[in-house]
Design a protein around this motif. Structure first.
Motif, PDB file in Angstrom:
ATOM      1  N   LYS A   1       0.826  -1.219   0.000  1.00 15.70           N
ATOM      2  CA  LYS A   1       0.000   0.000   0.000  1.00 15.70           C
ATOM      3  C   LYS A   1       0.857   1.266   0.000  1.00 15.70           C
ATOM      4  O   LYS A   1       0.488   2.268  -0.617  1.00 15.70           O
ATOM      5  N   VAL A   2       1.987   1.244   0.671  1.00 14.10           N
ATOM      6  CA  VAL A   2       2.865   2.414   0.706  1.00 14.10           C
ATOM      7  C   VAL A   2       3.448   2.667  -0.689  1.00 14.10           C
ATOM      8  O   VAL A   2       3.515   3.810  -1.144  1.00 14.10           O
ATOM      9  N   PHE A   3       3.834   1.600  -1.372  1.00 17.02           N
ATOM     10  CA  PHE A   3       4.341   1.734  -2.741  1.00 17.02           C
ATOM     11  C   PHE A   3       3.249   2.265  -3.665  1.00 17.02           C
ATOM     12  O   PHE A   3       3.497   3.151  -4.492  1.00 17.02           O
ATOM     13  N   GLN A   4       2.035   1.748  -3.519  1.00 16.43           N
ATOM     14  CA  GLN A   4       0.916   2.217  -4.326  1.00 16.43           C
ATOM     15  C   GLN A   4       0.649   3.696  -4.072  1.00 16.43           C
ATOM     16  O   GLN A   4       0.410   4.467  -5.013  1.00 16.43           O
ATOM     17  N   LEU A   5       0.716   4.099  -2.803  1.00 18.87           N
ATOM     18  CA  LEU A   5       0.526   5.514  -2.462  1.00 18.87           C
ATOM     19  C   LEU A   5       1.635   6.363  -3.073  1.00 18.87           C
ATOM     20  O   LEU A   5       1.377   7.442  -3.607  1.00 18.87           O
ATOM     21  N   LYS A   6       2.879   5.872  -3.013  1.00 20.29           N
ATOM     22  CA  LYS A   6       4.005   6.611  -3.594  1.00 20.29           C
ATOM     23  C   LYS A   6       3.762   6.855  -5.082  1.00 20.29           C
ATOM     24  O   LYS A   6       3.944   7.978  -5.568  1.00 20.29           O
ATOM     25  N   LEU A   7       3.344   5.825  -5.802  1.00 16.95           N
ATOM     26  CA  LEU A   7       3.081   5.984  -7.237  1.00 16.95           C
ATOM     27  C   LEU A   7       1.929   6.955  -7.488  1.00 16.95           C
ATOM     28  O   LEU A   7       1.989   7.775  -8.412  1.00 16.95           O
ATOM     29  N   ALA A   8       0.880   6.870  -6.666  1.00 18.00           N
ATOM     30  CA  ALA A   8      -0.254   7.785  -6.819  1.00 18.00           C
ATOM     31  C   ALA A   8       0.177   9.227  -6.562  1.00 18.00           C
ATOM     32  O   ALA A   8      -0.241  10.152  -7.280  1.00 18.00           O
ATOM     33  N   LEU A   9       1.019   9.422  -5.563  1.00 18.36           N
ATOM     34  CA  LEU A   9       1.513  10.770  -5.266  1.00 18.36           C
ATOM     35  C   LEU A   9       2.389  11.306  -6.393  1.00 18.36           C
ATOM     36  O   LEU A   9       2.307  12.493  -6.735  1.00 18.36           O
ATOM     37  N   ILE A  10       3.210  10.459  -6.968  1.00 18.30           N
ATOM     38  CA  ILE A  10       4.037  10.888  -8.107  1.00 18.30           C
ATOM     39  C   ILE A  10       3.134  11.290  -9.274  1.00 18.30           C
ATOM     40  O   ILE A  10       3.374  12.297  -9.945  1.00 18.30           O
ATOM     41  N   GLY A  11       2.077  10.525  -9.491  1.00 15.22           N
ATOM     42  CA  GLY A  11       1.099  10.898 -10.517  1.00 15.22           C
ATOM     43  C   GLY A  11       0.456  12.235 -10.203  1.00 15.22           C
ATOM     44  O   GLY A  11       0.284  13.083 -11.089  1.00 15.22           O
ATOM     45  N   ALA A  12       0.098  12.453  -8.936  1.00 11.75           N
ATOM     46  CA  ALA A  12      -0.507  13.729  -8.522  1.00 11.75           C
ATOM     47  C   ALA A  12       0.471  14.880  -8.727  1.00 11.75           C
ATOM     48  O   ALA A  12       0.071  15.978  -9.149  1.00 11.75           O
ATOM     49  N   ALA A  13       1.745  14.644  -8.453  1.00 11.49           N
ATOM     50  CA  ALA A  13       2.756  15.684  -8.677  1.00 11.49           C
ATOM     51  C   ALA A  13       2.836  16.032 -10.162  1.00 11.49           C
ATOM     52  O   ALA A  13       2.954  17.209 -10.527  1.00 11.49           O
ATOM     53  N   GLY A  14       2.753  15.021 -11.012  1.00 14.29           N
ATOM     54  CA  GLY A  14       2.776  15.261 -12.452  1.00 14.29           C
ATOM     55  C   GLY A  14       1.563  16.043 -12.929  1.00 14.29           C
ATOM     56  O   GLY A  14       1.689  16.973 -13.736  1.00 14.29           O
ATOM     57  N   VAL A  15       0.403  15.700 -12.412  1.00 13.40           N
ATOM     58  CA  VAL A  15      -0.826  16.430 -12.763  1.00 13.40           C
ATOM     59  C   VAL A  15      -0.727  17.871 -12.283  1.00 13.40           C
ATOM     60  O   VAL A  15      -1.073  18.811 -13.023  1.00 13.40           O
ATOM     61  N   ASN A  16      -0.257  18.061 -11.055  1.00 17.41           N
ATOM     62  CA  ASN A  16      -0.102  19.414 -10.515  1.00 17.41           C
ATOM     63  C   ASN A  16       0.851  20.237 -11.382  1.00 17.41           C
ATOM     64  O   ASN A  16       0.565  21.393 -11.701  1.00 17.41           O
ATOM     65  N   ALA A  17       1.964  19.639 -11.790  1.00 18.48           N
ATOM     66  CA  ALA A  17       2.924  20.351 -12.647  1.00 18.48           C
ATOM     67  C   ALA A  17       2.306  20.684 -14.001  1.00 18.48           C
ATOM     68  O   ALA A  17       2.490  21.795 -14.519  1.00 18.48           O
ATOM     69  N   ALA A  18       1.570  19.741 -14.575  1.00 17.27           N
ATOM     70  CA  ALA A  18       0.932  19.994 -15.877  1.00 17.27           C
ATOM     71  C   ALA A  18      -0.091  21.124 -15.772  1.00 17.27           C
ATOM     72  O   ALA A  18      -0.140  22.004 -16.647  1.00 17.27           O
ATOM     73  N   LEU A  19      -0.875  21.110 -14.700  1.00 18.55           N
ATOM     74  CA  LEU A  19      -1.859  22.175 -14.498  1.00 18.55           C
ATOM     75  C   LEU A  19      -1.179  23.524 -14.276  1.00 18.55           C
ATOM     76  O   LEU A  19      -1.665  24.562 -14.745  1.00 18.55           O
ATOM     77  N   PHE A  20      -0.055  23.509 -13.575  1.00 18.10           N
ATOM     78  CA  PHE A  20       0.700  24.741 -13.357  1.00 18.10           C
ATOM     79  C   PHE A  20       1.185  25.306 -14.694  1.00 18.10           C
ATOM     80  O   PHE A  20       1.066  26.499 -14.968  1.00 18.10           O
ATOM     81  N   HIS A  21       1.736  24.434 -15.543  1.00 16.64           N
ATOM     82  CA  HIS A  21       2.258  24.893 -16.833  1.00 16.64           C
ATOM     83  C   HIS A  21       1.144  25.312 -17.789  1.00 16.64           C
ATOM     84  O   HIS A  21       1.352  26.211 -18.610  1.00 16.64           O
ATOM     85  N   ALA A  22      -0.017  24.683 -17.660  1.00 18.08           N
ATOM     86  CA  ALA A  22      -1.154  25.057 -18.510  1.00 18.08           C
ATOM     87  C   ALA A  22      -1.863  26.302 -17.993  1.00 18.08           C
ATOM     88  O   ALA A  22      -2.590  26.952 -18.742  1.00 18.08           O
ATOM     89  N   GLY A  23      -1.638  26.640 -16.727  1.00 20.71           N
ATOM     90  CA  GLY A  23      -2.331  27.776 -16.107  1.00 20.71           C
ATOM     91  C   GLY A  23      -1.403  28.922 -15.762  1.00 20.71           C
ATOM     92  O   GLY A  23      -1.003  29.694 -16.648  1.00 20.71           O
ATOM     93  N   PRO A  24      -1.038  29.029 -14.490  1.00 22.72           N
ATOM     94  CA  PRO A  24      -0.273  30.204 -14.024  1.00 22.72           C
ATOM     95  C   PRO A  24       1.031  30.459 -14.779  1.00 22.72           C
ATOM     96  O   PRO A  24       1.416  31.607 -14.969  1.00 22.72           O
ATOM     97  N   TRP A  25       1.707  29.414 -15.217  1.00 23.15           N
ATOM     98  CA  TRP A  25       3.003  29.601 -15.881  1.00 23.15           C
ATOM     99  C   TRP A  25       2.868  30.383 -17.184  1.00 23.15           C
ATOM    100  O   TRP A  25       3.782  31.096 -17.586  1.00 23.15           O
ATOM    101  N   ARG A  26       1.724  30.299 -17.833  1.00 21.46           N
ATOM    102  CA  ARG A  26       1.516  31.022 -19.095  1.00 21.46           C
ATOM    103  C   ARG A  26       1.632  32.532 -18.919  1.00 21.46           C
ATOM    104  O   ARG A  26       1.973  33.237 -19.854  1.00 21.46           O
TER     105      ARG A  26
END
Length: 162
Positions: free
Chosen positions: A98-123
């Motif tokens: 479960k900890v490994f699964q959470l780690k992967l989910a968090l890495i995915g969330a970090a990627g989504v957050n970065a993509a949203l940042f670049h699509a939004g405020p970074w522009r």
């Protein structure tokens, strides 16, 4: 589900998996590469996020982003293969942890957050490039980014104990 189990079985029977389990030094060396990559990635992300949060406002955020992005990408070139190699040593154990699964989910969330940042405020970063406070959404995403990466690091450490 059967396909995933078959893939995990194939991976566990691979020569890479056997080498990772059988060598006294291979797993620790690969783990050091993985941790070094994470230090570079999270260090780069943290420096950028802290700038977005308002630290060192005299430093142009766009120049800092251009400087840190290659470091973050190079770090991924260390992290991903090393992580896959470590996973190959005990794929069933990691996949069900479960900890490994959470780690992967968090890495995915970090990627989504970065993509949203670049699509939004970074522009509109030119408007807050230097000496000006970043917009609230950018600051919120930077704070979220720091929290997610701290959680990823915590999960990585907890894997040794779960």
């Amino acid at each position: 589900m059967a396909d995933a189990a078959g893939l995990l079985g194939w991976l566990e029977a691979s020569s890479l998996s056997a080498a990772m389990r059988g060598s006294l030094w291979m797993y620790p060396i690969v783990e050091i590469v993985h941790i070094t990559g994470f230090a570079i990635l999270v260090g780069s992300v943290a420096m950028f996020d802290l700038r977005v949060l308002g630290f060192a406002r005299a430093l142009p955020v766009q120049a800092l982003g251009r400087h840190l992005l290659p470091w973050a990408l190079a770090a991924l070139a260390l992290i991903v293969p090393a992580g896959l190699m470590m996973f190959s040593a005990h794929p069933h154990d990691f996949a069900s942890n479960k900890v490994f699964q959470l780690k992967l989910a968090l890495i995915g969330a970090a990627g989504v957050n970065a993509a949203l940042f670049h699509a939004g405020p970074w522009r509109d970063a030119g408007a807050w490039n230097e000496g000006v406070q970043a917009p609230p959404l950018a600051r919120a995403q930077a704070l979220l980014s720091l929290a997610i990466w701290l959680a990823v690091i915590s999960c990585g450490r907890l894997l040794a104990y779960t």
